[in-house]
Design a protein around this motif. Sequence first.
Motif, PDB file in Angstrom:
ATOM      1  N   ALA A  60      50.081  25.457  43.330  1.00 35.69           N
ATOM      2  CA  ALA A  60      50.241  26.909  43.461  1.00 35.69           C
ATOM      3  C   ALA A  60      50.707  27.519  42.139  1.00 35.69           C
ATOM      4  N   ARG A  61      51.583  26.813  41.418  1.00 36.92           N
ATOM      5  CA  ARG A  61      52.036  27.301  40.116  1.00 36.92           C
ATOM      6  C   ARG A  61      50.892  27.340  39.109  1.00 36.92           C
ATOM      7  N   VAL A  62      50.016  26.335  39.148  1.00 36.10           N
ATOM      8  CA  VAL A  62      48.846  26.344  38.265  1.00 36.10           C
ATOM      9  C   VAL A  62      48.037  27.612  38.491  1.00 36.10           C
ATOM     10  N   TRP A  63      47.790  27.933  39.745  1.00 40.50           N
ATOM     11  CA  TRP A  63      46.980  29.108  40.068  1.00 40.50           C
ATOM     12  C   TRP A  63      47.672  30.403  39.663  1.00 40.50           C
ATOM     13  N   ARG A  64      48.970  30.456  39.872  1.00 41.14           N
ATOM     14  CA  ARG A  64      49.702  31.673  39.497  1.00 41.14           C
ATOM     15  C   ARG A  64      49.604  31.914  37.997  1.00 41.14           C
ATOM     16  N   LEU A  65      49.787  30.857  37.227  1.00 39.85           N
ATOM     17  CA  LEU A  65      49.720  30.964  35.776  1.00 39.85           C
ATOM     18  C   LEU A  65      48.297  31.251  35.307  1.00 39.85           C
ATOM     19  N   TYR A  66      47.354  30.546  35.869  1.00 35.05           N
ATOM     20  CA  TYR A  66      45.944  30.670  35.470  1.00 35.05           C
ATOM     21  C   TYR A  66      45.410  32.078  35.709  1.00 35.05           C
ATOM     22  N   MET A  67      45.640  32.632  36.898  1.00 36.31           N
ATOM     23  CA  MET A  67      45.078  33.938  37.199  1.00 36.31           C
ATOM     24  C   MET A  67      45.738  35.050  36.398  1.00 36.31           C
ATOM     25  N   ALA A  68      47.056  34.991  36.236  1.00 32.21           N
ATOM     26  CA  ALA A  68      47.741  36.012  35.442  1.00 32.21           C
ATOM     27  C   ALA A  68      47.296  35.955  33.985  1.00 32.21           C
ATOM     28  N   GLY A  69      47.137  34.741  33.463  1.00 30.59           N
ATOM     29  CA  GLY A  69      46.672  34.594  32.094  1.00 30.59           C
ATOM     30  C   GLY A  69      45.262  35.121  31.911  1.00 30.59           C
ATOM     31  N   CYS A  70      44.419  34.921  32.913  1.00 29.48           N
ATOM     32  CA  CYS A  70      43.039  35.402  32.822  1.00 29.48           C
ATOM     33  C   CYS A  70      42.969  36.928  32.887  1.00 29.48           C
ATOM     34  N   VAL A  71      43.851  37.559  33.643  1.00 27.82           N
ATOM     35  CA  VAL A  71      43.909  39.025  33.628  1.00 27.82           C
ATOM     36  C   VAL A  71      44.102  39.497  32.189  1.00 27.82           C
ATOM     37  N   LEU A  72      45.067  38.887  31.519  1.00 29.75           N
ATOM     38  CA  LEU A  72      45.365  39.233  30.138  1.00 29.75           C
ATOM     39  C   LEU A  72      44.160  38.959  29.235  1.00 29.75           C
ATOM     40  N   GLY A  73      43.483  37.836  29.478  1.00 30.73           N
ATOM     41  CA  GLY A  73      42.330  37.476  28.670  1.00 30.73           C
ATOM     42  C   GLY A  73      41.203  38.486  28.765  1.00 30.73           C
ATOM     43  N   PHE A  74      40.896  38.958  29.974  1.00 30.90           N
ATOM     44  CA  PHE A  74      39.833  39.946  30.134  1.00 30.90           C
ATOM     45  C   PHE A  74      40.266  41.313  29.615  1.00 30.90           C
ATOM     46  N   GLU A  75      41.513  41.689  29.822  1.00 29.48           N
ATOM     47  CA  GLU A  75      41.979  42.972  29.325  1.00 29.48           C
ATOM     48  C   GLU A  75      41.931  43.042  27.806  1.00 29.48           C
ATOM     49  N   ARG A  76      42.200  41.928  27.151  1.00 27.99           N
ATOM     50  CA  ARG A  76      42.298  41.921  25.684  1.00 27.99           C
ATOM     51  C   ARG A  76      41.034  41.421  24.999  1.00 27.99           C
ATOM     52  N   ASP A  77      39.956  41.338  25.755  1.00 32.53           N
ATOM     53  CA  ASP A  77      38.658  40.983  25.209  1.00 32.53           C
ATOM     54  C   ASP A  77      38.633  39.579  24.603  1.00 32.53           C
ATOM     55  N   VAL A  78      39.428  38.687  25.169  1.00 35.18           N
ATOM     56  CA  VAL A  78      39.333  37.279  24.794  1.00 35.18           C
ATOM     57  C   VAL A  78      38.118  36.668  25.479  1.00 35.18           C
ATOM     58  N   VAL A  79      37.841  37.149  26.689  1.00 32.24           N
ATOM     59  CA  VAL A  79      36.665  36.734  27.453  1.00 32.24           C
ATOM     60  C   VAL A  79      36.012  37.964  28.067  1.00 32.24           C
ATOM     61  N   GLN A  80      34.743  37.826  28.394  1.00 31.79           N
ATOM     62  CA  GLN A  80      33.975  38.906  28.999  1.00 31.79           C
ATOM     63  C   GLN A  80      33.207  38.370  30.208  1.00 31.79           C
ATOM     64  N   LEU A  81      32.480  39.248  30.879  1.00 33.93           N
ATOM     65  CA  LEU A  81      31.651  38.851  32.020  1.00 33.93           C
ATOM     66  C   LEU A  81      30.312  39.565  31.900  1.00 33.93           C
ATOM     67  N   HIS A  82      29.252  38.808  31.751  1.00 36.01           N
ATOM     68  CA  HIS A  82      27.937  39.419  31.584  1.00 36.01           C
ATOM     69  C   HIS A  82      26.989  39.092  32.732  1.00 36.01           C
ATOM     70  N   GLN A  83      26.260  40.105  33.143  1.00 34.02           N
ATOM     71  CA  GLN A  83      25.092  39.924  34.007  1.00 34.02           C
ATOM     72  C   GLN A  83      23.858  40.158  33.157  1.00 34.02           C
ATOM     73  N   ILE A  84      22.949  39.187  33.135  1.00 34.23           N
ATOM     74  CA  ILE A  84      21.715  39.294  32.365  1.00 34.23           C
ATOM     75  C   ILE A  84      20.535  39.079  33.312  1.00 34.23           C
ATOM     76  N   LEU A  85      19.638  40.038  33.329  1.00 35.40           N
ATOM     77  CA  LEU A  85      18.474  39.997  34.213  1.00 35.40           C
ATOM     78  C   LEU A  85      17.234  39.604  33.419  1.00 35.40           C
ATOM     79  N   GLY A  86      16.546  38.555  33.868  1.00 31.93           N
ATOM     80  CA  GLY A  86      15.319  38.109  33.229  1.00 31.93           C
ATOM     81  C   GLY A  86      14.172  38.051  34.218  1.00 31.93           C
ATOM     82  N   VAL A  87      12.963  38.223  33.697  1.00 31.30           N
ATOM     83  CA  VAL A  87      11.764  38.197  34.533  1.00 31.30           C
ATOM     84  C   VAL A  87      10.799  37.134  34.020  1.00 31.30           C
ATOM     85  N   LYS A  88      10.216  36.373  34.935  1.00 38.00           N
ATOM     86  CA  LYS A  88       9.126  35.458  34.592  1.00 38.00           C
ATOM     87  C   LYS A  88       7.833  36.263  34.697  1.00 38.00           C
TER      88      LYS A  88
END
Length: 443
Positions: free
Chosen positions: A401-429
Amino acid sequence: MRLAEIFERVVGPDAPIRFTAYDGSSAGDPNSDVALHVRTPVAVNYLAQSPNAVGLTRAYVSGHLDLEGDMYTALRRMSDFAFAEGVNVSARDIAAIVRSVGWVKFVNRVAPPPQEVTRGRLAGLGWRHSKRRDAEAIHHHYDVGNDFYELVLGPSMTYTCAVFDEADAALERVGESADATKGAAGEGGKRSGGALESAQFRKYELVSRKLGLRKGMRLLDVGCGWGGMVMHAAREHGVRALGVTLSKEQAEWAAKRIAQEGLTEVAEVRHMDYRDVPDASYDRISSIGLTEHVGARNLDSYFDSLHGKLVPGGRLLNHCITRPRNDLKPMDTGGFINRYVFPDGELEGPARIQLAMNDAGFEIRHQENLREHYALTLRHWSANLDRNWDEAVALVGEGTARVWRLYMAGCVLGFERDVVQLHQILGVKLDGTDAHMPLRPEF
């Protein structure tokens, strides 16, 4: 010298947190709403062995170091203060710690907490991203227990970025989603409603619109989790949907939910590696949160495989966490995320993913960055965990449970500060030269 004095020498006297230690010393802001407490000398051992985030993680996960107050607030303040000040532990500081703790205790190595995945454990399972090793990596993270995931994710059981309408309104309603989840836990997770659940529905609908799902189409969802996209496509758009996952627990949970919703004729989830899905004539493919587990060396073959499973004119929507730049050094395989959360996980810049899709034969039709939305999603999950903390600990143990608490809070910070992003990319065959796309998509 007491530990609080060492703390002040390392981070300065104006740290915006309280610091207390087992030797009775204290430092920092006595009125701060977050506090760091070194409970035992073992915490110091961990920090001596790894004077970085790994050492702090080991001390916190094992319970030898406690953090009081909101985890996200604590991480943000420590990041703002410590890293801005350029914190370094000098030889003089080390000598002071040795005198305080005692040389024998200081040099005595302490084994990492059991939640840490060691390199030796993975190495014994074969090459990085071999089928056997990938199965173990997925098992480590996703087979924690469905009851635990219901507490954290809420009724939607969706472990990917949601899509919110208004960021400010979503932040104000974080508590609403947590309360709904807490109520749902006692009812087998069947209760619906809440801002997070609405946002997850909106995400699945966005994917559906980008794919142009229509009744009678065949959808393949790779890395389907608990079947959220599979069920949404079948229920809302009349699609025949197949999902595959490496997690046995996810597949079993999804099968039961599909039966409960009366979707067994049109929806299915199999416990299967995406590489073992036979080529077939799928009209659409969704990949939501799987690319992070594929590996940089396997991206080309991954998209080649998906391209081969589509009919001409078929579409692929790839949704994954990305890095903000494409020229960054490879991720640290010895960091917190790889050791405790996603063993063998790898992130690439969006251009690298788009290049692999292009080279596999996909024509790129749309790209979207949902970075802020993931920060909001993680805030909701963190709130759910905090509201259900005692039940979560009873299910998986305090260390996990402590791992998850630390991991999720840290990831909030990561996305807010542009350390990581989330992309959707659409491709067509392409069907010859026809993409079978409207001139101006409405999504």
